[in-house]
Scaffold this motif. Structure first.
Motif, PDB file in Angstrom:
ATOM      1  N   LEU A 195       0.874  -1.160  -0.124  1.00  0.00           N
ATOM      2  CA  LEU A 195      -0.096   0.097  -0.189  1.00  0.00           C
ATOM      3  C   LEU A 195       0.710   1.186   0.000  1.00  0.00           C
ATOM      4  O   LEU A 195       0.418   2.337  -0.739  1.00  0.00           O
ATOM      5  CB  LEU A 195      -0.922   0.084   1.270  1.00  0.00           C
ATOM      6  N   TYR A 196       2.113   1.126   0.673  1.00  0.00           N
ATOM      7  CA  TYR A 196       2.830   2.414   0.779  1.00  0.00           C
ATOM      8  C   TYR A 196       3.397   2.671  -0.651  1.00  0.00           C
ATOM      9  O   TYR A 196       3.310   3.902  -1.162  1.00  0.00           O
ATOM     10  CB  TYR A 196       4.066   2.050   1.710  1.00  0.00           C
ATOM     11  N   VAL A 197       3.779   1.730  -1.280  1.00  0.00           N
ATOM     12  CA  VAL A 197       4.476   1.873  -2.746  1.00  0.00           C
ATOM     13  C   VAL A 197       3.601   2.287  -3.490  1.00  0.00           C
ATOM     14  O   VAL A 197       3.718   3.316  -4.507  1.00  0.00           O
ATOM     15  CB  VAL A 197       5.270   0.504  -3.257  1.00  0.00           C
ATOM     16  N   LYS A 198       2.372   1.857  -3.602  1.00  0.00           N
ATOM     17  CA  LYS A 198       1.382   2.191  -4.674  1.00  0.00           C
ATOM     18  C   LYS A 198       0.455   3.501  -4.343  1.00  0.00           C
ATOM     19  O   LYS A 198       0.052   4.283  -5.270  1.00  0.00           O
ATOM     20  CB  LYS A 198       0.166   1.185  -4.840  1.00  0.00           C
ATOM     21  N   LEU A 199       0.265   3.948  -2.888  1.00  0.00           N
ATOM     22  CA  LEU A 199      -0.446   5.052  -2.569  1.00  0.00           C
ATOM     23  C   LEU A 199       0.437   6.077  -2.269  1.00  0.00           C
ATOM     24  O   LEU A 199      -0.389   7.367  -2.142  1.00  0.00           O
ATOM     25  CB  LEU A 199      -1.318   4.559  -1.568  1.00  0.00           C
ATOM     26  N   ILE A 385       7.218   2.813  10.595  1.00  0.00           N
ATOM     27  CA  ILE A 385       6.626   3.918  10.754  1.00  0.00           C
ATOM     28  C   ILE A 385       6.516   4.823   9.987  1.00  0.00           C
ATOM     29  O   ILE A 385       5.325   5.589   9.521  1.00  0.00           O
ATOM     30  CB  ILE A 385       7.440   4.572  12.114  1.00  0.00           C
ATOM     31  N   ASP A 386       7.388   4.954   9.002  1.00  0.00           N
ATOM     32  CA  ASP A 386       7.219   6.076   7.536  1.00  0.00           C
ATOM     33  C   ASP A 386       6.320   5.555   6.788  1.00  0.00           C
ATOM     34  O   ASP A 386       5.467   6.412   6.327  1.00  0.00           O
ATOM     35  CB  ASP A 386       8.566   5.970   7.015  1.00  0.00           C
ATOM     36  N   LYS A 387       6.303   4.254   6.577  1.00  0.00           N
ATOM     37  CA  LYS A 387       5.072   3.628   5.559  1.00  0.00           C
ATOM     38  C   LYS A 387       3.746   3.928   6.123  1.00  0.00           C
ATOM     39  O   LYS A 387       2.838   4.247   5.429  1.00  0.00           O
ATOM     40  CB  LYS A 387       5.253   2.226   5.529  1.00  0.00           C
ATOM     41  N   ILE A 388       3.623   3.764   7.638  1.00  0.00           N
ATOM     42  CA  ILE A 388       2.416   4.061   8.263  1.00  0.00           C
ATOM     43  C   ILE A 388       1.879   5.563   8.084  1.00  0.00           C
ATOM     44  O   ILE A 388       0.668   5.445   7.680  1.00  0.00           O
ATOM     45  CB  ILE A 388       2.587   3.534   9.810  1.00  0.00           C
ATOM     46  N   THR A 389       2.793   6.359   8.608  1.00  0.00           N
ATOM     47  CA  THR A 389       2.499   7.862   8.462  1.00  0.00           C
ATOM     48  C   THR A 389       2.137   8.297   7.061  1.00  0.00           C
ATOM     49  O   THR A 389       1.313   9.166   6.655  1.00  0.00           O
ATOM     50  CB  THR A 389       3.510   8.630   9.194  1.00  0.00           C
ATOM     51  N   THR A 390       2.907   7.836   6.049  1.00  0.00           N
ATOM     52  CA  THR A 390       2.589   8.318   4.408  1.00  0.00           C
ATOM     53  C   THR A 390       1.451   7.710   4.239  1.00  0.00           C
ATOM     54  O   THR A 390       0.791   8.285   3.468  1.00  0.00           O
ATOM     55  CB  THR A 390       4.051   7.659   3.876  1.00  0.00           C
ATOM     56  N   LEU A 391       1.103   6.570   4.531  1.00  0.00           N
ATOM     57  CA  LEU A 391      -0.071   5.902   4.090  1.00  0.00           C
ATOM     58  C   LEU A 391      -1.393   6.665   4.673  1.00  0.00           C
ATOM     59  O   LEU A 391      -2.236   6.925   4.057  1.00  0.00           O
ATOM     60  CB  LEU A 391      -0.267   4.311   4.486  1.00  0.00           C
ATOM     61  N   CYS A 392      -1.290   6.942   5.884  1.00  0.00           N
ATOM     62  CA  CYS A 392      -2.528   7.644   6.744  1.00  0.00           C
ATOM     63  C   CYS A 392      -2.631   9.031   6.053  1.00  0.00           C
ATOM     64  O   CYS A 392      -3.670   9.358   5.728  1.00  0.00           O
ATOM     65  CB  CYS A 392      -2.027   7.942   8.236  1.00  0.00           C
ATOM     66  N   CYS A 393      -1.533   9.626   5.656  1.00  0.00           N
ATOM     67  CA  CYS A 393      -1.722  11.058   4.924  1.00  0.00           C
ATOM     68  C   CYS A 393      -2.096  10.637   3.618  1.00  0.00           C
ATOM     69  O   CYS A 393      -2.950  11.580   3.167  1.00  0.00           O
ATOM     70  CB  CYS A 393      -0.327  11.707   4.988  1.00  0.00           C
ATOM     71  N   ALA A 394      -1.857   9.705   2.799  1.00  0.00           N
ATOM     72  CA  ALA A 394      -2.264   9.498   1.523  1.00  0.00           C
ATOM     73  C   ALA A 394      -3.718   9.138   1.476  1.00  0.00           C
ATOM     74  O   ALA A 394      -4.745   9.683   0.568  1.00  0.00           O
ATOM     75  CB  ALA A 394      -1.362   8.621   0.704  1.00  0.00           C
ATOM     76  N   LEU A 395      -4.240   8.266   2.422  1.00  0.00           N
ATOM     77  CA  LEU A 395      -5.655   7.963   2.575  1.00  0.00           C
ATOM     78  C   LEU A 395      -6.528   9.172   3.010  1.00  0.00           C
ATOM     79  O   LEU A 395      -7.643   9.468   2.631  1.00  0.00           O
ATOM     80  CB  LEU A 395      -5.758   6.921   3.509  1.00  0.00           C
ATOM     81  N   THR A 396      -5.917  10.282   3.800  1.00  0.00           N
ATOM     82  CA  THR A 396      -6.524  11.412   4.235  1.00  0.00           C
ATOM     83  C   THR A 396      -6.927  12.323   2.944  1.00  0.00           C
ATOM     84  O   THR A 396      -7.738  12.980   2.899  1.00  0.00           O
ATOM     85  CB  THR A 396      -5.881  12.316   5.413  1.00  0.00           C
ATOM     86  N   ASN A 397      -5.949  12.303   2.071  1.00  0.00           N
ATOM     87  CA  ASN A 397      -6.105  13.081   0.699  1.00  0.00           C
ATOM     88  C   ASN A 397      -7.284  12.562  -0.142  1.00  0.00           C
ATOM     89  O   ASN A 397      -7.776  13.323  -0.871  1.00  0.00           O
ATOM     90  CB  ASN A 397      -4.821  12.914  -0.082  1.00  0.00           C
TER      91      ASN A 397
END
Length: 406
Positions: A195-199, A385-397
């Motif tokens: 999910l991190y790589v794709k989103l 932890i970087d993957k988690i935070t990045t994914l949370c921000c991408a989903l918020t967008n």
């Protein structure tokens, strides 16, 4: 000697008594066989799933079905009411078992069960159903699926989103998806990377022309169309490291806890356009700004709106203007011009704080203390932890913006 002769009455009585004994023995034997046949049928039902697919009535050993549909015994005796009740009950249990197995195969977290329940989807993922299915269709070809794993690709994606959204424990997720705790941990690490790589592409730095065309009226009133980003830093609590150096680098005197710090940048429209990597909680906002790669994205004439923890000189190297609230240090009070400027900056800068609050509230994993294992780098040199935070921000967008256009 004379021979004693039996009377006809005694002979008849003995013959009737022998016949009754014979009938009783035969009935007992027949009931025993029927009982054994019933037990064998129930055992077969437990061991063979094919039995659930039978649609014809259950027929016990030694029985035949006549033209009228009634079952007779080998001696042409109609079945007793108790056996008929047993037969009906067995047929009902077989049908119910088959129905429950089919329902269990579908699972609770399946597209068919969730498509008409948008409230449940939002509760478990923070997204609506259509957004969830768009994400799933975008990544499903990359999600691994093993035979006999007991969990589908869709359920793996749901598992990760539920962990981010509700911060459920690994054991809790293991119970919900009927797999082992170790399996849940492996699925989470594997799918969070996919999910991190794709989103991560959804955190995008927009072109200046696109920003200016969609500039909200509030920003146009205060700064024209020059604002490119509003920045701030936020902390995430982590467990106390055992290494003394790591413990010192992650200690935040402001939070009084071991933390990692991120610099986040949002567009005037409220979308996350920049997210730095994780820094130790003791790192200053100014140092992160100058070393996270944000300044290299600026163009001459861009305006950055930020707080007092940053420096005006940082953006000057790239011919950008930094809007910071005025300081009262060494002054008895602010001038009217400084007060008005500070008020304008505060009214626009509040949006980045609202976005940070939205990300934290939508994904509760960021509100809790994360395990120290999430700071370890995997084979791709990116900590979890970087993957988690990045994914949370991408989903918020992908959700509705908190900044009104007008």
């Amino acid at each position: 000697m004379g021979t004693a002769h039996q009377s006809p009455t005694d002979s008849t009585l003995k013959s009737q008594s022998a016949m009754k004994r014979y009938n009783r023995c035969r009935d007992r034997e027949h009931k025993r066989k029927r009982f054994q046949a019933t037990e064998a049928l129930l055992d077969l039902q437990k061991s063979s799933p094919d039995v659930t697919e039978r649609t014809h009535p259950v027929q016990l050993e030694g029985e035949v079905q006549n033209d009228s549909g009634n079952v007779n015994t080998p001696d042409n005796e109609p079945e007793v009411p108790l056996v008929a009740m047993m037969r009906t009950e067995i047929q009902r249990l077989i049908s119910e078992n088959h129905e429950l197995k089919e329902r269990l195969k579908k699972g609770i977290f399946s597209p068919d069960n969730l498509k008409d329940d948008n409230d449940t989807v939002k509760y478990y993922t923070g997204l609506d159903y259509h957004t969830l299915m768009t994400i799933y269709n975008f990544v499903k070809d990359y999600v691994p699926e093993r035979a006999n794993s007991g969990i589908t690709k869709f359920e793996k994606v749901m598992l990760v989103l539920m962990k981010l959204r509700l911060n459920l424990g690994m054991q809790d997720l293991a119970y919900r998806f009927k797999v082992s705790k170790s399996c849940v941990s492996k699925i989470f690490l594997d799918v969070i990377h996919i999910l991190y790589v794709k989103l991560k592409l959804f955190i995008l730095w927009p072109e200046r022309e696109a920003l200016q065309m969609a500039m909200p009226m509030e920003f146009q009133q205060y700064f024209g169309v020059k604002v490119s980003v509003i920045i701030d830093c936020f902390d995430i609590f982590i467990e106390r490291p055992s290494n003394l150096l790591a413990r010192a680098e992650t200690w935040s005197h402001y939070k009084h806890h071991n933390t990692v710090k991120y610099l986040i940048g949002i567009t005037p429209q409220g979308a996350v356009s920049f997210l730095s990597k994780a820094w130790g909680g003791t790192t200053s906002d100014k140092y992160i700004t100058e070393n996270c790669g944000l300044l290299s994205k600026l163009l001459p004439g861009d305006v950055i709106v930020t707080g007092r923890g940053f420096d005006r000189e940082s953006g000057g190297l790239f011919c950008a203007e930094v809007e910071i609230p005025a300081f009262t240090q060494g002054k008895s009070q602010l001038s009217p011009v400084d007060i008005e400027t500070t008020r304008k900056i505060a009214r626009t800068r509040i949006h980045v704080e609202r976005v940070i609050g939205l990300v934290r509230n939508k994904f509760k994993i960021l509100q809790n203390t994360l395990p120290i294992e999430y700071l370890h780098c995997s084979t791709d040199c990116i900590p979890t932890i970087d993957k988690i935070t990045t994914l949370c921000c991408a989903l918020t967008n992908m959700c509705r913006s908190v900044v009104p256009f007008d």
